[in-house]
Design a protein around this motif. Structure first.
Motif, PDB file in Angstrom:
ATOM      1  N   ILE A 150       1.640   1.937 -13.241  1.00 33.14           N
ATOM      2  CA  ILE A 150       1.001   2.189 -11.956  1.00 33.14           C
ATOM      3  C   ILE A 150       0.325   0.903 -11.530  1.00 33.14           C
ATOM      4  CG2 ILE A 150      -1.100   3.104 -13.079  1.00 33.14           C
ATOM      5  CD1 ILE A 150      -1.288   5.049 -10.656  1.00 33.14           C
ATOM      6  N   VAL A 151       0.391   0.590 -10.246  1.00 30.65           N
ATOM      7  CA  VAL A 151      -0.108  -0.709  -9.787  1.00 30.65           C
ATOM      8  C   VAL A 151      -0.851  -0.556  -8.466  1.00 30.65           C
ATOM      9  CG1 VAL A 151       2.105  -1.262  -8.657  1.00 30.65           C
ATOM     10  CG2 VAL A 151       0.515  -3.113  -9.271  1.00 30.65           C
ATOM     11  N   LEU A 152      -1.993  -1.228  -8.372  1.00 26.13           N
ATOM     12  CA  LEU A 152      -2.723  -1.367  -7.108  1.00 26.13           C
ATOM     13  C   LEU A 152      -2.402  -2.750  -6.550  1.00 26.13           C
ATOM     14  CD1 LEU A 152      -4.766  -0.327  -5.020  1.00 26.13           C
ATOM     15  CD2 LEU A 152      -6.542  -1.472  -6.349  1.00 26.13           C
ATOM     16  N   ILE A 153      -1.874  -2.803  -5.354  1.00 25.17           N
ATOM     17  CA  ILE A 153      -1.464  -4.054  -4.715  1.00 25.17           C
ATOM     18  C   ILE A 153      -2.491  -4.419  -3.655  1.00 25.17           C
ATOM     19  CG2 ILE A 153       0.366  -5.204  -3.405  1.00 25.17           C
ATOM     20  CD1 ILE A 153       2.272  -2.996  -4.486  1.00 25.17           C
ATOM     21  N   ASP A 154      -3.011  -5.655  -3.710  1.00 21.80           N
ATOM     22  CA  ASP A 154      -3.905  -6.131  -2.662  1.00 21.80           C
ATOM     23  C   ASP A 154      -3.299  -7.363  -1.990  1.00 21.80           C
ATOM     24  OD1 ASP A 154      -4.835  -8.652  -3.898  1.00 21.80           O
ATOM     25  OD2 ASP A 154      -5.851  -7.362  -5.338  1.00 21.80           O
ATOM     26  N   ASP A 155      -3.945  -7.818  -0.906  1.00 16.48           N
ATOM     27  CA  ASP A 155      -3.448  -8.965  -0.165  1.00 16.48           C
ATOM     28  C   ASP A 155      -4.174 -10.252  -0.533  1.00 16.48           C
ATOM     29  OD1 ASP A 155      -5.924  -8.513   0.943  1.00 16.48           O
ATOM     30  OD2 ASP A 155      -5.241  -8.629   3.027  1.00 16.48           O
ATOM     31  N   GLY A 156      -4.964 -10.194  -1.617  1.00 17.63           N
ATOM     32  CA  GLY A 156      -5.759 -11.345  -2.004  1.00 17.63           C
ATOM     33  C   GLY A 156      -7.054 -11.461  -1.248  1.00 17.63           C
ATOM     34  N   ALA A 157      -7.330 -10.499  -0.380  1.00 14.66           N
ATOM     35  CA  ALA A 157      -8.552 -10.540   0.429  1.00 14.66           C
ATOM     36  C   ALA A 157      -9.177  -9.147   0.461  1.00 14.66           C
ATOM     37  CB  ALA A 157      -8.236 -11.052   1.832  1.00 14.66           C
ATOM     38  N   ASP A 158      -9.097  -8.469   1.610  1.00 12.82           N
ATOM     39  CA  ASP A 158      -9.868  -7.237   1.794  1.00 12.82           C
ATOM     40  C   ASP A 158      -9.009  -6.001   1.988  1.00 12.82           C
ATOM     41  OD1 ASP A 158     -12.403  -5.868   2.122  1.00 12.82           O
ATOM     42  OD2 ASP A 158     -11.872  -5.664   4.247  1.00 12.82           O
ATOM     43  N   LYS A 159      -7.708  -6.092   1.732  1.00 16.97           N
ATOM     44  CA  LYS A 159      -6.858  -4.937   1.979  1.00 16.97           C
ATOM     45  C   LYS A 159      -6.047  -4.577   0.742  1.00 16.97           C
ATOM     46  CE  LYS A 159      -6.326  -5.566   6.965  1.00 16.97           C
ATOM     47  NZ  LYS A 159      -5.363  -5.734   8.091  1.00 16.97           N
ATOM     48  N   ALA A 160      -5.756  -3.283   0.612  1.00 15.71           N
ATOM     49  CA  ALA A 160      -4.903  -2.780  -0.454  1.00 15.71           C
ATOM     50  C   ALA A 160      -3.774  -1.976   0.166  1.00 15.71           C
ATOM     51  CB  ALA A 160      -5.686  -1.911  -1.422  1.00 15.71           C
ATOM     52  N   LEU A 161      -2.619  -2.035  -0.469  1.00 20.32           N
ATOM     53  CA  LEU A 161      -1.444  -1.314  -0.003  1.00 20.32           C
ATOM     54  C   LEU A 161      -1.320  -0.002  -0.769  1.00 20.32           C
ATOM     55  CD1 LEU A 161       1.117  -1.256   1.728  1.00 20.32           C
ATOM     56  CD2 LEU A 161       2.288  -2.491  -0.104  1.00 20.32           C
ATOM     57  N   LEU A 162      -1.389   1.104  -0.053  1.00 18.18           N
ATOM     58  CA  LEU A 162      -1.276   2.422  -0.665  1.00 18.18           C
ATOM     59  C   LEU A 162      -0.107   3.171  -0.035  1.00 18.18           C
ATOM     60  CD1 LEU A 162      -5.048   3.467  -0.737  1.00 18.18           C
ATOM     61  CD2 LEU A 162      -3.719   2.363  -2.552  1.00 18.18           C
ATOM     62  N   ALA A 163       0.486   4.038  -0.814  1.00 20.72           N
ATOM     63  CA  ALA A 163       1.670   4.769  -0.362  1.00 20.72           C
ATOM     64  C   ALA A 163       1.444   6.265  -0.494  1.00 20.72           C
ATOM     65  CB  ALA A 163       2.900   4.343  -1.162  1.00 20.72           C
ATOM     66  N   GLN A 164       2.198   7.003   0.281  1.00 21.93           N
ATOM     67  CA  GLN A 164       2.130   8.468   0.241  1.00 21.93           C
ATOM     68  C   GLN A 164       3.486   9.016  -0.187  1.00 21.93           C
ATOM     69  OE1 GLN A 164       2.032  11.200   3.815  1.00 21.93           O
ATOM     70  NE2 GLN A 164      -0.124  11.267   3.226  1.00 21.93           N
ATOM     71  N   HIS A 165       3.484   9.725  -1.310  1.00 23.16           N
ATOM     72  CA  HIS A 165       4.714  10.340  -1.797  1.00 23.16           C
ATOM     73  C   HIS A 165       5.121  11.479  -0.868  1.00 23.16           C
ATOM     74  CE1 HIS A 165       7.577  12.241  -4.546  1.00 23.16           C
ATOM     75  NE2 HIS A 165       7.571  11.104  -5.235  1.00 23.16           N
ATOM     76  N   GLN A 166       6.404  11.739  -0.824  1.00 18.74           N
ATOM     77  CA  GLN A 166       6.905  12.799   0.047  1.00 18.74           C
ATOM     78  C   GLN A 166       6.239  14.143  -0.226  1.00 18.74           C
ATOM     79  OE1 GLN A 166       8.666  12.836   2.652  1.00 18.74           O
ATOM     80  NE2 GLN A 166       9.955  11.008   2.698  1.00 18.74           N
ATOM     81  N   ARG A 167       5.915  14.432  -1.492  1.00 18.47           N
ATOM     82  CA  ARG A 167       5.340  15.750  -1.793  1.00 18.47           C
ATOM     83  C   ARG A 167       3.906  15.884  -1.303  1.00 18.47           C
ATOM     84  NH1 ARG A 167       5.709  13.203  -6.794  1.00 18.47           N
ATOM     85  NH2 ARG A 167       3.748  12.816  -7.895  1.00 18.47           N
ATOM     86  N   TRP A 168       3.265  14.761  -0.933  1.00 15.40           N
ATOM     87  CA  TRP A 168       1.893  14.825  -0.411  1.00 15.40           C
ATOM     88  C   TRP A 168       1.841  14.683   1.099  1.00 15.40           C
ATOM     89  CZ3 TRP A 168       0.495  10.324  -4.169  1.00 15.40           C
ATOM     90  CH2 TRP A 168       0.509  10.801  -5.487  1.00 15.40           C
ATOM     91  N   ALA A 169       2.992  14.492   1.733  1.00 13.45           N
ATOM     92  CA  ALA A 169       3.005  14.095   3.136  1.00 13.45           C
ATOM     93  C   ALA A 169       2.558  15.220   4.050  1.00 13.45           C
ATOM     94  CB  ALA A 169       4.397  13.631   3.533  1.00 13.45           C
ATOM     95  N   GLY A 170       1.858  14.830   5.096  1.00 11.23           N
ATOM     96  CA  GLY A 170       1.473  15.738   6.154  1.00 11.23           C
ATOM     97  C   GLY A 170       1.784  15.103   7.489  1.00 11.23           C
ATOM     98  N   PRO A 171       1.422  15.747   8.591  1.00 16.06           N
ATOM     99  CA  PRO A 171       1.671  15.153   9.906  1.00 16.06           C
ATOM    100  C   PRO A 171       0.797  13.928  10.131  1.00 16.06           C
ATOM    101  CG  PRO A 171       0.300  17.111  10.101  1.00 16.06           C
ATOM    102  CD  PRO A 171       0.750  17.053   8.681  1.00 16.06           C
ATOM    103  N   LYS A 172       1.223  13.040  11.018  1.00 20.50           N
ATOM    104  CA  LYS A 172       0.411  11.875  11.347  1.00 20.50           C
ATOM    105  C   LYS A 172      -0.874  12.322  12.027  1.00 20.50           C
ATOM    106  CE  LYS A 172       3.551   7.964  11.511  1.00 20.50           C
ATOM    107  NZ  LYS A 172       3.936   6.758  12.272  1.00 20.50           N
ATOM    108  N   SER A 173      -1.953  11.547  11.745  1.00 15.17           N
ATOM    109  CA  SER A 173      -3.246  11.908  12.312  1.00 15.17           C
ATOM    110  C   SER A 173      -3.309  11.650  13.805  1.00 15.17           C
ATOM    111  CB  SER A 173      -4.359  11.126  11.601  1.00 15.17           C
ATOM    112  OG  SER A 173      -4.103   9.739  11.667  1.00 15.17           O
TER     113      SER A 173
END
Length: 294
Positions: A150-173
């Motif tokens: 498992i990996v947490l990916i950042d941009d070297g600054a203030d942001k992290a890249l997170l993903a949503q698996h299909q089984r957790w998906a809901g409608p866009k906010s």
């Protein structure tokens, strides 16, 4: 040292007792016993922690010696009596209960998966206090743990890249471009394949699921996860945020970069919806450690 919630070692497993039937017989009458229900896929517990049985009241079932001496701790694989609560592991339990539960549930899942010898097809019987399975012929079968990364990916600054698996998906906010979907966002994760190093597995999973190449990869820690019987190997990575996201459609519903403030807000919004077991996952540990760096 800061470590994941389940990366704990508070129960001596005393493996030397597993092949000593006289010691095990003498320890049983004074033992603490937990009940693992294979049909419910749960352990006898409530929000406060495990329920411990004594030898006179514990239900009949297969005994597995988990460790300890005074008292010894055993798991019994058997249906939990009607009316008693069963749970996954609980986020508010103390370290001892967590360690016992992770061990007991992991062994239960292994026993459920290995009923027959994988080479000969013969029925398997337990020995070594539940830590080996054997048939009349063939090699013994030992507990299996599946390595996963498992990996947490950042941009070297203030942001992290997170993903949503299909089984957790809901409608866009909202309908605005770049808006998040309702539901749980987390780190990229996957199982290590045969003949593959853990580091290679991280690079492969990230490439497969979001189409990214990583610039830096560092190992952080490991943690057992008993659903079903995994060892999670946690990493931190940095990636160039200008890369195009290419989502693996059958796995990933959405992925995007989040600022620390956005992640904090998301945690507040979903706190009541997240099961207590997920709150002690290594994914939450990785994200929480990243938030604390600000």
């Amino acid at each position: 040292m800061n470590h994941p919630p389940l990366a704990i070692d508070v129960l001596d497993r005393c493996a030397e007792h597993r092949s000593d039937p006289d010691w095990l017989d003498a320890a049983w009458p004074r033992a603490q016993i937990v009940v693992c229900d294979p049909d419910a896929d749960r352990i006898d517990a409530d929000s406060a922690g495990l329920h411990y049985w004594d030898a006179e009241t514990a239900p009949e079932g297969e005994r597995i010696y988990l460790g300890g001496e005074e008292p010894a701790v055993f798991a019994v694989i058997a249906p939990v009596p009607d009316g008693l609560p069963t749970r996954w592991i609980g986020g508010a339990w103390d370290e001892r209960d967590l360690a016992i539960a992770v061990e007991a549930i992991g062994v239960m899942h292994w026993r459920n998966a290995y009923r027959f010898h994988p080479a000969t097809g013969e029925p398997l019987r337990a020995r070594a206090a539940g830590w080996e399975l054997a048939a009349d012929s063939g090699r013994p079968v030992f507990p299996r743990t599946d390595p996963a990364v498992i990996v947490l990916i950042d941009d070297g600054a203030d942001k992290a890249l997170l993903a949503q698996h299909q089984r957790w998906a809901g409608p866009k906010s909202s309908s605005q471009p770049g808006s998040t979907r309702r539901g749980r966002y987390a780190c990229i994760a996957g199982f290590v394949e045969p003949g593959e190093s853990a580091e290679a597995a991280v690079h492969r999973e990230v490439s497969e699921e979001i189409g990214f190449k990583l610039d830096r990869l560092e190992y952080v820690s490991s943690q057992p996860w008993p659903y079903p019987r995994s060892l999670m190997l946690a990493y931190r990575a940095t990636a160039d945020p200008s890369q195009e996201l290419v989502l693996q459609a059958d796995e990933i519903a959405d992925a995007r970069w989040f600022t620390r403030e956005e992640v904090r807000e998301m945690w507040v919004d979903t706190e009541e919806e997240i099961p207590s077991a997920i709150k002690i996952s290594i994914a939450r540990f990785l994200i929480g450690t990243w938030l604390d760096e600000s």
